[in-house]
Write a protein that holds these residues in place. Structure first.
Motif, PDB file in Angstrom:
ATOM      1  N   SER A  24      -0.195  -6.984  -9.359  1.00  0.00           N
ATOM      2  CA  SER A  24       0.346  -6.571  -8.054  1.00  0.00           C
ATOM      3  C   SER A  24      -0.568  -7.374  -6.991  1.00  0.00           C
ATOM      4  O   SER A  24      -0.259  -7.606  -5.955  1.00  0.00           O
ATOM      5  CB  SER A  24      -0.089  -4.957  -7.792  1.00  0.00           C
ATOM      6  OG  SER A  24      -0.256  -4.696  -6.348  1.00  0.00           O
ATOM      7  N   GLY A  25      -1.831  -7.442  -7.301  1.00  0.00           N
ATOM      8  CA  GLY A  25      -2.709  -8.270  -6.499  1.00  0.00           C
ATOM      9  C   GLY A  25      -3.581  -7.476  -5.622  1.00  0.00           C
ATOM     10  O   GLY A  25      -4.270  -7.888  -4.959  1.00  0.00           O
ATOM     11  N   GLN A  26      -3.044  -6.082  -5.743  1.00  0.00           N
ATOM     12  CA  GLN A  26      -4.019  -5.201  -4.748  1.00  0.00           C
ATOM     13  C   GLN A  26      -5.063  -4.560  -5.732  1.00  0.00           C
ATOM     14  O   GLN A  26      -4.941  -4.179  -6.987  1.00  0.00           O
ATOM     15  CB  GLN A  26      -2.993  -4.021  -4.430  1.00  0.00           C
ATOM     16  CG  GLN A  26      -1.741  -4.563  -3.403  1.00  0.00           C
ATOM     17  CD  GLN A  26      -1.199  -3.375  -2.969  1.00  0.00           C
ATOM     18  OE1 GLN A  26      -1.803  -2.460  -2.462  1.00  0.00           O
ATOM     19  NE2 GLN A  26       0.237  -3.501  -2.853  1.00  0.00           N
ATOM     20  N   GLN A  27      -6.188  -4.430  -4.840  1.00  0.00           N
ATOM     21  CA  GLN A  27      -7.353  -4.002  -5.732  1.00  0.00           C
ATOM     22  C   GLN A  27      -7.096  -2.833  -6.234  1.00  0.00           C
ATOM     23  O   GLN A  27      -7.570  -2.289  -7.554  1.00  0.00           O
ATOM     24  CB  GLN A  27      -8.722  -3.964  -4.869  1.00  0.00           C
ATOM     25  CG  GLN A  27      -9.828  -3.646  -5.558  1.00  0.00           C
ATOM     26  CD  GLN A  27     -10.253  -4.698  -6.490  1.00  0.00           C
ATOM     27  OE1 GLN A  27     -10.088  -5.949  -6.465  1.00  0.00           O
ATOM     28  NE2 GLN A  27     -10.951  -4.067  -7.485  1.00  0.00           N
ATOM     29  N   THR A  28      -6.651  -1.664  -5.404  1.00  0.00           N
ATOM     30  CA  THR A  28      -6.545  -0.399  -5.988  1.00  0.00           C
ATOM     31  C   THR A  28      -5.929  -0.205  -7.325  1.00  0.00           C
ATOM     32  O   THR A  28      -6.073   0.795  -8.101  1.00  0.00           O
ATOM     33  CB  THR A  28      -5.867   0.466  -4.920  1.00  0.00           C
ATOM     34  OG1 THR A  28      -4.750  -0.053  -4.540  1.00  0.00           O
ATOM     35  CG2 THR A  28      -6.604   0.528  -3.605  1.00  0.00           C
ATOM     36  N   THR A  29      -4.826  -1.142  -7.589  1.00  0.00           N
ATOM     37  CA  THR A  29      -4.136  -1.006  -8.840  1.00  0.00           C
ATOM     38  C   THR A  29      -4.954  -1.523 -10.047  1.00  0.00           C
ATOM     39  O   THR A  29      -4.464  -1.375 -11.008  1.00  0.00           O
ATOM     40  CB  THR A  29      -2.737  -1.647  -8.725  1.00  0.00           C
ATOM     41  OG1 THR A  29      -3.150  -3.123  -8.426  1.00  0.00           O
ATOM     42  CG2 THR A  29      -1.641  -1.349  -7.670  1.00  0.00           C
ATOM     43  N   GLN A  30      -5.958  -1.987  -9.767  1.00  0.00           N
ATOM     44  CA  GLN A  30      -7.013  -2.581 -10.868  1.00  0.00           C
ATOM     45  C   GLN A  30      -7.965  -1.263 -11.180  1.00  0.00           C
ATOM     46  O   GLN A  30      -8.719  -1.698 -12.147  1.00  0.00           O
ATOM     47  CB  GLN A  30      -7.671  -3.812 -10.433  1.00  0.00           C
ATOM     48  CG  GLN A  30      -6.734  -4.882  -9.920  1.00  0.00           C
ATOM     49  CD  GLN A  30      -5.791  -5.001 -11.229  1.00  0.00           C
ATOM     50  OE1 GLN A  30      -6.086  -5.578 -12.218  1.00  0.00           O
ATOM     51  NE2 GLN A  30      -4.390  -5.144 -11.176  1.00  0.00           N
ATOM     52  N   ALA A  31      -7.900  -0.313 -10.446  1.00  0.00           N
ATOM     53  CA  ALA A  31      -8.919   0.732 -10.982  1.00  0.00           C
ATOM     54  C   ALA A  31      -8.764   1.408 -12.254  1.00  0.00           C
ATOM     55  O   ALA A  31      -7.617   1.224 -12.762  1.00  0.00           O
ATOM     56  CB  ALA A  31      -8.933   1.867  -9.757  1.00  0.00           C
ATOM     57  N   ASN A  32      -9.627   1.784 -12.936  1.00  0.00           N
ATOM     58  CA  ASN A  32      -9.768   2.302 -14.232  1.00  0.00           C
ATOM     59  C   ASN A  32      -9.440   3.985 -14.058  1.00  0.00           C
ATOM     60  O   ASN A  32     -10.347   4.850 -14.351  1.00  0.00           O
ATOM     61  CB  ASN A  32     -10.924   2.010 -14.922  1.00  0.00           C
ATOM     62  CG  ASN A  32     -10.994   0.683 -15.664  1.00  0.00           C
ATOM     63  OD1 ASN A  32      -9.957  -0.037 -15.540  1.00  0.00           O
ATOM     64  ND2 ASN A  32     -12.261   0.204 -15.866  1.00  0.00           N
ATOM     65  N   LEU A 222      -3.955  -1.796 -19.971  1.00  0.00           N
ATOM     66  CA  LEU A 222      -2.811  -1.139 -20.209  1.00  0.00           C
ATOM     67  C   LEU A 222      -1.427  -1.861 -19.616  1.00  0.00           C
ATOM     68  O   LEU A 222      -0.456  -2.333 -20.581  1.00  0.00           O
ATOM     69  CB  LEU A 222      -2.627   0.153 -19.657  1.00  0.00           C
ATOM     70  CG  LEU A 222      -3.004   1.227 -20.489  1.00  0.00           C
ATOM     71  CD1 LEU A 222      -3.188   2.584 -19.521  1.00  0.00           C
ATOM     72  CD2 LEU A 222      -2.446   1.582 -21.965  1.00  0.00           C
ATOM     73  N   THR A 223      -1.551  -2.519 -18.492  1.00  0.00           N
ATOM     74  CA  THR A 223      -0.404  -3.128 -17.701  1.00  0.00           C
ATOM     75  C   THR A 223      -0.421  -4.410 -18.312  1.00  0.00           C
ATOM     76  O   THR A 223       0.745  -4.877 -18.612  1.00  0.00           O
ATOM     77  CB  THR A 223      -0.865  -3.288 -16.173  1.00  0.00           C
ATOM     78  OG1 THR A 223      -1.019  -1.999 -15.549  1.00  0.00           O
ATOM     79  CG2 THR A 223       0.318  -3.939 -15.567  1.00  0.00           C
ATOM     80  N   ALA A 224      -1.406  -5.030 -18.721  1.00  0.00           N
ATOM     81  CA  ALA A 224      -1.329  -6.687 -19.225  1.00  0.00           C
ATOM     82  C   ALA A 224      -0.828  -6.330 -20.641  1.00  0.00           C
ATOM     83  O   ALA A 224       0.096  -7.289 -21.301  1.00  0.00           O
ATOM     84  CB  ALA A 224      -2.668  -7.168 -19.408  1.00  0.00           C
ATOM     85  N   GLY A 271       1.336   0.784 -12.873  1.00  0.00           N
ATOM     86  CA  GLY A 271       0.739  -0.572 -12.281  1.00  0.00           C
ATOM     87  C   GLY A 271       1.714  -1.596 -12.179  1.00  0.00           C
ATOM     88  O   GLY A 271       2.933  -1.734 -12.463  1.00  0.00           O
ATOM     89  N   GLY A 272       1.135  -2.635 -11.493  1.00  0.00           N
ATOM     90  CA  GLY A 272       1.924  -4.026 -11.354  1.00  0.00           C
ATOM     91  C   GLY A 272       2.561  -3.896 -10.061  1.00  0.00           C
ATOM     92  O   GLY A 272       2.734  -3.068  -8.956  1.00  0.00           O
ATOM     93  N   ALA A 273       3.174  -5.015  -9.639  1.00  0.00           N
ATOM     94  CA  ALA A 273       3.774  -5.349  -8.236  1.00  0.00           C
ATOM     95  C   ALA A 273       5.190  -4.461  -8.264  1.00  0.00           C
ATOM     96  O   ALA A 273       5.407  -3.954  -7.012  1.00  0.00           O
ATOM     97  CB  ALA A 273       4.317  -6.821  -8.286  1.00  0.00           C
TER      98      ALA A 273
END
Length: 292
Positions: A24-32, A222-224, A271-273
């Motif tokens: 996504s590139g958005q910081q919030t979507t990278q939170a655990n 998980l997304t990866a 997650g993801g775009a």
């Protein structure tokens, strides 16, 4: 998908439901976290988004206290499909019945490949005399979890449903049973069975890592992991994830406006775009990870 609490082996579109486009590139979507608070856009009260692991071994299964705490703050829980629809369960059972003549049109090369894959899994083509490709994929998928006690496997949605009943929550859904049955029908083919069986050697390791990442709520991993092309074609990803996410985001605002809601959907949808977190942000909502 469609839930039948006493037939766990039939709730197997795990690979399809726990898949997502990456990045996504958005910081919030990278939170655990697999639990997110939804605010903004003039909501009178927060709603929440929970990514579920549909099925797991009993010893790996957990509904964390923060999820139960959130369930006491909302008035509605919304699943992917109608968990109370017994007609849907009956239709699902129909899809596991053998398909007459399913092997009659297979070319010799594909039949030889199928026999080889059956042998690797200690089966023969006679298995298709007793169940459909979907039914067989269901059984094989359960085996990839390597549970010490397969009968002790648990499904998160029915467990959440029981808690929701105890809290007197309304129960809602995002899709019709007929729509989801159609999704299953589209994958109930010999070609899908062959593709799944070709991945059986690597599937247990994939499933083990998937469960570990889910328990750690490591959404980026998980997304990866679920973006691995070995487990879903681009066409299936569009049909089974991206289009459904867009459909859901179109109706979620109305549900949140009517009632503070916990949306419980497969973790691969988050997650993801093209995931729900990003799509809801684009609609102007603020999504905040819930850690405790």
């Amino acid at each position: 998908m469609i839930y039948r609490r006493n037939i766990p082996t039939l709730f197997i579109l795990l690979g399809l439901m726990l898949r997502c486009a990456v990045g996504s590139g958005q910081q919030t979507t990278q939170a655990n976290s697999v639990l997110w608070r939804i605010t903004g856009n003039h909501l009178n009260a927060p709603s929440y988004l929970l990514g579920t692991l549909h099925i797991a071994c009993g010893e790996d299964f957990e509904i964390k206290p923060k999820v139960k705490a959130v369930m006491q703050l909302v008035r509605t829980i919304t699943f992917e499909a109608d968990i109370n629809n017994t007609q849907g369960s009956d239709k699902l059972i129909e899809l596991t019945k053998p398909v007459p003549g399913i092997l009659d049109t297979l070319k010799p090369g594909k039949l030889k490949l199928l026999d080889s894959l059956f042998k690797e899994n200690n089966l023969t083509r006679d298995a298709l005399s007793y169940t459909s490709p979907f039914g067989l994929m269901s059984i094989l998928t359960v085996k990839t979890f390597n549970c010490p006690n397969a009968s002790g496997m648990k499904m998160m949605e029915p467990e959440l449903y029981t808690i929701a009943q105890n809290y007197s929550l309304q129960v809602d859904h995002l899709e019709s049973v007929d729509f989801q049955i159609g999704l299953i029908q589209s994958t109930n083919t010999i070609d899908d069975l062959i593709a799944s069986m070709q991945d059986m050697k690597t599937a247990p390791a994939f499933t083990k890592q998937l469960v570990l990442d889910y328990r750690n709520e490591n959404l980026p991993k998980l997304t990866a992991l679920m973006n691995d092309p070995r487990f879903m074609s681009t066409a299936d990803e569009i049909k089974l994830l991206k289009k459904r996410n867009k459909n859901w985001v179109a109706i979620m605002p109305g549900k949140m406006k009517n009632s503070p809601t916990l949306f419980a959907v497969g973790a691969g949808h988050l997650g993801g775009a093209d995931g729900l977190i990003s799509l809801l942000q684009k609609k102007g909502y603020t999504l905040t990870p819930v850690y405790n």
